[in-house]
Design an enzyme around this catalytic site. Structure first.
Site, PDB file in Angstrom:
ATOM      1  CE  LYS A  22      62.722  20.432  55.110  1.00  0.00           C
ATOM      2  NZ  LYS A  22      61.891  19.338  55.608  1.00  0.00           N
ATOM      3  CG  ASN A  23      59.765  19.295  52.476  1.00  0.00           C
ATOM      4  OD1 ASN A  23      60.708  18.885  53.161  1.00  0.00           O
ATOM      5  ND2 ASN A  23      58.821  20.069  52.970  1.00  0.00           N
ATOM      6  CB  CYS A 116      58.308  15.696  64.938  1.00  0.00           C
ATOM      7  SG  CYS A 116      57.201  16.681  63.988  1.00  0.00           S
TER       8      CYS A 116
HETATM    9  C1  EPZ Z   1      55.451  16.644  54.334  1.00  0.00           C
HETATM   10  O1  EPZ Z   1      55.339  15.980  55.586  1.00  0.00           O
HETATM   11  C2  EPZ Z   1      56.544  17.690  54.517  1.00  0.00           C
HETATM   12  N1  EPZ Z   1      57.803  17.029  54.849  1.00  0.00           N
HETATM   13  C3  EPZ Z   1      56.148  18.656  55.637  1.00  0.00           C
HETATM   14  O2  EPZ Z   1      57.157  19.664  55.699  1.00  0.00           O
HETATM   15  C4  EPZ Z   1      54.824  19.326  55.253  1.00  0.00           C
HETATM   16  O3  EPZ Z   1      54.419  20.178  56.306  1.00  0.00           O
HETATM   17  C5  EPZ Z   1      53.755  18.234  55.022  1.00  0.00           C
HETATM   18  O4  EPZ Z   1      54.219  17.317  54.003  1.00  0.00           O
HETATM   19  C6  EPZ Z   1      52.419  18.815  54.574  1.00  0.00           C
HETATM   20  O5  EPZ Z   1      52.602  19.560  53.413  1.00  0.00           O
HETATM   21  C7  EPZ Z   1      58.519  16.470  53.852  1.00  0.00           C
HETATM   22  O6  EPZ Z   1      58.116  16.473  52.699  1.00  0.00           O
HETATM   23  C8  EPZ Z   1      59.824  15.846  54.248  1.00  0.00           C
HETATM   24  P1  EPZ Z   1      51.627  14.474  55.394  1.00  0.00           P
HETATM   25  P2  EPZ Z   1      54.467  14.615  55.688  1.00  0.00           P
HETATM   26  O7  EPZ Z   1      51.854  13.019  55.324  1.00  0.00           O
HETATM   27  O8  EPZ Z   1      54.674  13.803  54.479  1.00  0.00           O
HETATM   28  C9  EPZ Z   1      48.732  13.117  58.882  1.00  0.00           C
HETATM   29  C10 EPZ Z   1      58.739  21.034  56.716  1.00  0.00           C
HETATM   30  O9  EPZ Z   1      58.617  21.973  57.510  1.00  0.00           O
HETATM   31  N2  EPZ Z   1      49.126  11.758  58.464  1.00  0.00           N
HETATM   32  O10 EPZ Z   1      50.999  15.177  54.253  1.00  0.00           O
HETATM   33  O11 EPZ Z   1      54.750  13.999  57.002  1.00  0.00           O
HETATM   34  C11 EPZ Z   1      49.901  13.833  59.560  1.00  0.00           C
HETATM   35  O12 EPZ Z   1      49.922  13.495  60.928  1.00  0.00           O
HETATM   36  C12 EPZ Z   1      57.933  19.777  56.906  1.00  0.00           C
HETATM   37  O13 EPZ Z   1      59.494  21.047  55.699  1.00  0.00           O
HETATM   38  C13 EPZ Z   1      48.484  10.670  59.052  1.00  0.00           C
HETATM   39  O14 EPZ Z   1      47.609  10.823  59.901  1.00  0.00           O
HETATM   40  O15 EPZ Z   1      53.012  15.235  55.694  1.00  0.00           O
HETATM   41  C14 EPZ Z   1      49.588  15.282  59.336  1.00  0.00           C
HETATM   42  O16 EPZ Z   1      48.673  15.717  60.320  1.00  0.00           O
HETATM   43  C15 EPZ Z   1      57.077  19.825  58.168  1.00  0.00           C
HETATM   44  N3  EPZ Z   1      48.853   9.421  58.684  1.00  0.00           N
HETATM   45  C16 EPZ Z   1      48.916  15.281  57.958  1.00  0.00           C
HETATM   46  O17 EPZ Z   1      48.477  13.935  57.730  1.00  0.00           O
HETATM   47  C17 EPZ Z   1      49.827   9.206  57.740  1.00  0.00           C
HETATM   48  O18 EPZ Z   1      50.125   8.021  57.428  1.00  0.00           O
HETATM   49  C18 EPZ Z   1      49.830  15.700  56.844  1.00  0.00           C
HETATM   50  O19 EPZ Z   1      50.856  14.765  56.769  1.00  0.00           O
HETATM   51  C19 EPZ Z   1      50.466  10.310  57.166  1.00  0.00           C
HETATM   52  C20 EPZ Z   1      50.090  11.585  57.533  1.00  0.00           C
END
Ligand code: EPZ
Length: 421
Positions: A22-23, A116
């Site tokens: 999915k990701n 979310c």
């Molecule tokens: C991706 O989310 C995945 N989703 C998530 O999977 C996964 O848990 C996550 O990466 C970490 O591996 C998809 O790929 C669609 P991040 P993403 O940006 O891109 C903070 C699932 O269950 N952050 O690495 O949103 C954020 O709040 C889902 O399949 C900022 O602060 O993850 C989080 O605490 C859940 N500012 C952390 O970084 C930003 O601009 C990780 O986020 C971006 C992120």
């Protein structure tokens, strides 16, 4: 709303083929916006989130034809560059259309995804990176309003290796003028697969899968259609979920269709707990083992322990010998499965972003509720081995990211009935 009735305990045996990730599928489908020609895919998983992003692409005038997992996306012509709140609020990953829209059209209006269940999940790292490449960005009435003459290649250094931000900047860089270097990039296998897809369409990228990625910008006219269909990598998180299910049930389960290198740390951790696991080129075989013992894990960016397997690990830790500690460092609210698991007899104490799990003899069936995608998976794992019946409500969370998980588990010997609601 559908619910699942699960009767345990059961033992799982047999082989299960994992669906495409999915990701990786979501950013790769967003990336089709870059290409002024049809792009062909095979094995696209039938997931709610995939349906949402395809609907979002179609809402911009992009042509999508689907025949089971064979999907053709034709972004030759878009009639708008708008990602509406109604679609984005159901799936945060919609924000991934921002980079490709800006790169190709110099304009985009994308609804802010909003928080979310598992956390606020801002997109500041995405926006700062795009501004570094010359985008002017305003937030107006809950929308990201972005524009630029032409994105310029830049050195973009992330404060945190954000998966989504790495993907957005990579895609934006494809049609930017000059070269972009992303420093402190995320290294998840899904990033590597996005790069692999872009390179299959003629894009020049170095360093994907490392913390420093270089993307050489091209003109739209230089992009060439690839006659071959693209197949996304196997879903390592789904694979981990089935591996843990096999271990918890005490059966022998072969999980196929993945690259085990994408789960190195998870497999190492399970083996350290006493699991008996054989690793092949594209499969993982779970064999019978003695009762496992507890351990300590901390979720980290890849190649550390994946946050998306944290809830499933806590299900396993609930029924091993001794205590375990789980520390969640990626999201600020990713323990929502805990109260539901406690209802089934798990002994878990939360302290800040850590959880202490004391192993118990067995769990008991109970009515429980899904709160987010991976929490739902953990509840199914608990229900499979709990004594008695468990009713799992709000399974739409599950359908977002697991293709036919109830059918796959039933084939392995799980007693699961989906009640249409
Ligand atoms: C991706 O989310 C995945 N989703 C998530 O999977 C996964 O848990 C996550 O990466 C970490 O591996 C998809 O790929 C669609 P991040 P993403 O940006 O891109 C903070 C699932 O269950 N952050 O690495 O949103 C954020 O709040 C889902 O399949 C900022 O602060 O993850 C989080 O605490 C859940 N500012 C952390 O970084 C930003 O601009 C990780 O986020 C971006 C992120």
């Amino acid at each position: 709303m559908d619910k699942l009735l699960v009767t345990g305990p059961c033992q799982l045996n047999g082989s299960v083929e994992i669906s495409s990730a999915k990701n990786a599928t979501l950013p790769i489908l967003a990336a089709t916006i870059l290409f002024p020609f049809p792009v062909k895919f095979v094995g696209i998983p039938d997931l709610m989130d995939v349906g949402t992003i395809l609907k979002l692409l179609q809402s911009m005038g992009i042509k999508v034809t689907k025949n089971d997992g064979d999907v053709v996306v034709d972004a030759t012509k878009l009639d708008n560059q708008h990602a509406d709140y109604l679609l984005v609020k159901t799936m945060r990953a919609s924000v991934l259309v921002l980079g490709p829209l800006l790169a190709r059209y110099g304009v985009a209006s994308v609804s802010l995804p909003g928080g979310c269940a598992i956390g606020a999940r801002p997109v500041d790292i995405h926006l700062t990176g795009l501004e570094k490449m010359g985008a002017q960005i305003e937030i107006e009435n809950g929308y990201i309003k972005a524009k630029c003459d032409k994105l310029k290649g830049a050195v973009v250094t992330f404060p945190f290796p954000s998966v989504g931000a790495t993907e957005n900047i990579m895609m934006a860089a494809v049609l930017a003028e000059g070269t972009t270097v992303i420093e402190n990039a995320a290294m998840e296998p899904e990033i590597d697969d996005l790069a692999h897809f872009l390179m299959s369409q003629g894009v020049k990228i170095e360093g994907a899968g490392t913390s420093r990625i270089t993307i050489h910008g091209m003109k739209e006219s230089e992009l060439k259609p690839n006659p071959k269909s693209y197949r996304v990598i196997g879903d390592r998180i789904e694979a981990a979920t089935f591996i843990i299910a096999g271990i918890m049930s005490g059966g022998e389960v072969k999980v196929t269709g993945l690259n085990p290198d994408h789960l190195k740390f998870v497999i190492e951790t399970l083996t350290k707990m006493g699991a008996n696991i054989e690793v092949g080129r594209d499969f993982v075989q779970v064999k019978k083992s003695n009762r496992l013992k507890g351990t300590t894990i901390e979720t980290l960016p890849f190649p550390g322990f994946p946050t998306d397997v944290q809830a499933q690990m806590m299900a396993l830790m609930s029924i091993v010998d001794g205590n375990s500690i789980v520390t969640e460092t990626i999201f600020e609210n990713r323990f929502m499965h805990v109260p539901e698991m406690i209802r089934m007899g798990s002994k878990i104490t939360l302290k800040g972003n850590s959880a202490l799990i004391e192993g118990v003899e067995h769990l008991s069936g109970a009515p429980v509720m899904c709160t987010d995608l991976r929490a739902s998976a953990a509840l199914i794992l608990c229900a499979l081995i709990a004594h008695g019946q468990t009713e799992i409500q709000r399974v739409y969370h599950l359908d977002r990211g697991y293709e036919k998980i109830d059918e796959k588990l039933t084939k392995l010997g799980g007693k699961i009935q989906r009640v249409k609601g």
